[in-house]
Design a protein around this motif. Structure first.
Motif, short mmCIF file in Angstrom:
data_model
loop_
_atom_site.label_atom_id
_atom_site.label_comp_id
_atom_site.label_asym_id
_atom_site.label_seq_id
_atom_site.Cartn_x
_atom_site.Cartn_y
_atom_site.Cartn_z
N VAL A 180 1.00 -1.28 -0.05
CA VAL A 180 0.10 -0.02 -0.04
C VAL A 180 1.02 1.25 0.00
CG1 VAL A 180 -0.22 -0.16 2.47
CG2 VAL A 180 -1.83 1.23 1.02
N ARG A 181 0.48 2.30 -0.79
CA ARG A 181 1.47 3.28 -1.05
C ARG A 181 0.62 4.70 -0.25
NH1 ARG A 181 2.25 3.60 -7.30
NH2 ARG A 181 0.71 2.13 -7.36
N PHE A 182 1.04 5.01 0.85
CA PHE A 182 0.51 6.25 1.39
C PHE A 182 1.11 7.55 0.77
CE2 PHE A 182 -0.80 3.35 4.89
CZ PHE A 182 -1.98 3.56 4.85
N ARG A 183 0.25 8.31 0.75
CA ARG A 183 0.97 9.79 0.29
C ARG A 183 0.03 10.67 1.26
NH1 ARG A 183 -0.46 9.00 -6.32
NH2 ARG A 183 1.07 7.72 -6.56
N PRO A 184 0.86 11.02 2.52
CA PRO A 184 0.44 11.74 3.58
C PRO A 184 0.57 13.03 2.91
CG PRO A 184 2.46 10.88 4.10
CD PRO A 184 2.10 10.06 2.99
N PHE A 185 -0.26 14.10 3.45
CA PHE A 185 -0.10 15.67 3.18
C PHE A 185 0.56 16.07 4.51
CE2 PHE A 185 -2.55 14.62 -0.42
CZ PHE A 185 -2.64 15.84 -1.12
N ASN A 186 0.88 17.29 4.58
CA ASN A 186 1.52 17.93 5.74
C ASN A 186 0.84 17.36 7.14
OD1 ASN A 186 1.79 20.03 3.35
ND2 ASN A 186 2.98 20.84 4.87
N HIS A 187 1.86 17.26 7.88
CA HIS A 187 1.35 16.57 9.27
C HIS A 187 2.42 17.21 10.41
CE1 HIS A 187 3.39 13.30 7.02
NE2 HIS A 187 3.72 12.98 8.18
N THR A 188 1.67 17.53 11.70
CA THR A 188 2.61 18.03 12.59
C THR A 188 2.15 17.57 13.82
OG1 THR A 188 3.50 20.15 13.31
CG2 THR A 188 0.90 19.88 12.99
N GLY A 189 2.82 17.88 14.95
CA GLY A 189 2.52 17.35 16.33
C GLY A 189 3.54 17.63 17.27
N PRO A 190 3.48 17.15 18.61
CA PRO A 190 4.56 17.41 19.61
C PRO A 190 5.70 16.28 18.94
CG PRO A 190 2.50 16.89 20.51
CD PRO A 190 2.39 16.68 19.27
N GLY A 191 7.10 17.02 19.03
CA GLY A 191 8.26 16.29 18.61
C GLY A 191 8.73 16.81 17.23
N SER A 236 -2.27 6.48 12.73
CA SER A 236 -3.46 5.79 13.07
C SER A 236 -3.72 4.87 11.84
CB SER A 236 -4.69 6.26 13.81
OG SER A 236 -5.25 7.31 12.64
N ALA A 237 -3.77 5.64 10.54
CA ALA A 237 -3.97 5.09 9.34
C ALA A 237 -2.83 3.80 9.21
CB ALA A 237 -3.91 6.08 8.14
N TYR A 238 -1.67 4.06 9.30
CA TYR A 238 -0.56 3.05 9.22
C TYR A 238 -0.82 1.88 9.99
CZ TYR A 238 1.97 7.48 7.31
OH TYR A 238 2.42 8.43 6.63
N VAL A 239 -1.20 2.12 11.10
CA VAL A 239 -1.48 1.12 11.96
C VAL A 239 -2.84 0.02 11.57
CG1 VAL A 239 -2.41 0.35 14.28
CG2 VAL A 239 -0.44 1.85 14.17
N THR A 240 -3.85 0.82 11.11
CA THR A 240 -4.86 0.22 10.77
C THR A 240 -4.48 -0.68 9.36
OG1 THR A 240 -6.43 1.91 11.37
CG2 THR A 240 -7.04 0.56 9.57
N LEU A 255 -3.12 5.61 -1.52
CA LEU A 255 -4.01 6.31 -0.39
C LEU A 255 -3.63 7.48 0.04
CD1 LEU A 255 -5.09 3.28 1.96
CD2 LEU A 255 -6.48 4.26 -0.20
N ASN A 256 -4.20 8.85 -0.19
CA ASN A 256 -4.00 10.06 0.48
C ASN A 256 -4.31 10.07 1.76
OD1 ASN A 256 -2.88 11.13 -2.03
ND2 ASN A 256 -5.03 12.26 -2.55
N LEU A 257 -3.49 10.58 2.64
CA LEU A 257 -3.88 11.23 4.05
C LEU A 257 -3.90 12.54 4.19
CD1 LEU A 257 -1.80 8.49 6.05
CD2 LEU A 257 -4.21 8.19 5.30
N ALA A 304 -9.06 6.65 1.45
CA ALA A 304 -8.67 6.07 2.78
C ALA A 304 -9.84 5.90 3.74
CB ALA A 304 -7.63 6.79 3.54
N GLY A 305 -10.90 6.56 3.56
CA GLY A 305 -11.93 6.64 4.30
C GLY A 305 -12.89 5.42 3.92
N ARG A 306 -12.78 5.11 2.77
CA ARG A 306 -13.75 3.83 2.36
C ARG A 306 -12.89 2.52 2.48
NH1 ARG A 306 -14.13 7.14 -2.23
NH2 ARG A 306 -12.65 5.91 -3.34
N LEU A 307 -11.46 2.54 2.40
CA LEU A 307 -10.87 1.36 2.62
C LEU A 307 -10.53 0.84 3.98
CD1 LEU A 307 -9.84 -0.74 0.62
CD2 LEU A 307 -7.67 0.29 0.65
N LEU A 308 -10.08 2.26 4.87
CA LEU A 308 -9.91 1.80 6.25
C LEU A 308 -10.63 2.60 7.38
CD1 LEU A 308 -5.88 2.86 5.66
CD2 LEU A 308 -6.70 0.64 5.63
#
Length: 331
Positions: A180-191, A236-240, A255-257, A304-308
């Protein structure tokens, strides 16, 4: 030699496990996996202190994915059910400064890892973590979120290397690699490192609050709009996917995220400033302006909503406050 684990007793190998996303991914996996599962966390070089203090289900291994023999030895020994490939040169400016090294890691490392998986554990699921940067100039003129059918048109070294790796995994999928090839958009968070925009703003605010920096923030283009998601939603998408039957991803699913919302960078800064305890002045810095900047970036994650059954769950305000609080505790 370790035997290939059954689905009921999973073995999940992560590359780049000591990076920003890798740390959150490992925590999410620890919470999701049964006690009998095993996480093989691989990393290159230092910065592994959090891995060596890891929980009983985790094994830490130093691995340079540019070293094909070393990759083969790790994959042959552990024969994972799932490989989550995070390791990459991930910062655009760093990648542009060293194109050969970027391709050595982002493309050649991906090739070495995927070929090793095909050789030693051909039924394993290969989860490739790509980037929305691969769409590049396809965002120019867009006014609605882009989906996975969008033309790949990378505009920098990082994006081009990730597009090449993405296409290679797609070709391998046609040859039998379960992926499965994920294409995540910008993401941020602590760390997250402060050379990324949200974290950079928050770090400066935290320093100003403690008197470690004059009460001004240097900024680049504040008019650009970008699609941001909390890193905890992304992993959470990667874990699913890792816990899903591999046949769900037949043919190398893409899958876009994303959140689907393009947020103005200036508005993000204003939101963070509103959380600040002091008055701060904004100063434009020409050195921070990126010449190839596109004005609008947003993605559709409907697939991603439909598949995961995945969608972002963490409110944006919560994400921003958690990033700022992280830097308040760190500086």
């Amino acid at each position: 030699m370790a035997q290939q684990n059954s689905v009921s007793n999973p073995c999940i190998l992560i590359t780049g496990a000591n990076g920003f996303v890798g740390r959150w991914l490992r925590e999410e996996l620890q919470n999701a996996l049964p006690p009998s599962a095993r996480i093989i966390s691989t990393f290159k070089g230092g910065g592994n202190s959090d891995i060596t203090r890891s929980q009983r289900t985790e094994v830490a291994i130093e691995l340079d994915i540019e070293d094909e023999q070393a990759v083969d030895e790790v994959i042959e020994t552990w024969r994972p059910n799932v490989v989550i490939h995070l390791a990459a040169v991930s910062h655009v400016l760093e990648a542009s400064a060293s194109p050969k090294q970027t391709f050595a890691v982002n493309l050649n490392g991906t090739i070495a890892l995927a070929c090793s998986v095909r050789k030693f554990c051909p039924t394993a699921l290969f989860i490739n973590i790509g980037s929305s940067e691969v769409y590049g100039s396809s965002f120019i003129g867009a006014n609605a979120p882009l989906d996975e059918e969008t033309l790949l048109a990378p505009t920098n070294v990082y994006a081009t290397s990730k597009a090449a790796a993405d296409l290679f995994i797609g070709q391998m999928a046609k040859s039998g690699l379960q992926s499965v090839r994920f294409r995540p958009f910008n993401h941020t968070g602590p760390g997250q490192a402060e050379n990324f925009v949200v974290s950079g703003f928050a770090a400066q605010i935290a320093r100003i609050e403690k008197g470690l920096q004059p009460p001004t923030i240097k900024v680049g283009n504040l008019e650009a709009r970008r699609d941001f998601t909390d890193v905890r939603d992304i992993v959470s998408a990667y874990v699913t996917a890792a816990l899903s039957p591999p046949e769900r991803f037949a043919g190398g699913v893409i899958l876009n995220l994303s959140s689907g919302t393009a947020r103005r960078i200036g508005d993000i800064l204003e939101s963070l400033l509103a959380m600040s305890q002091v008055k701060i002045q904004i100063v434009e810095d020409p050195a921070r302006m990126r010449a190839s900047e596109v004005s609008y970036v947003a993605g559709s994650s409907a697939k991603a909503g439909r598949l995961l059954q995945w969608s972002p769950q963490i409110p944006w305000e919560t994400t921003l406050r958690s990033v700022l609080d992280y830097w308040r505790a760190s500086v």
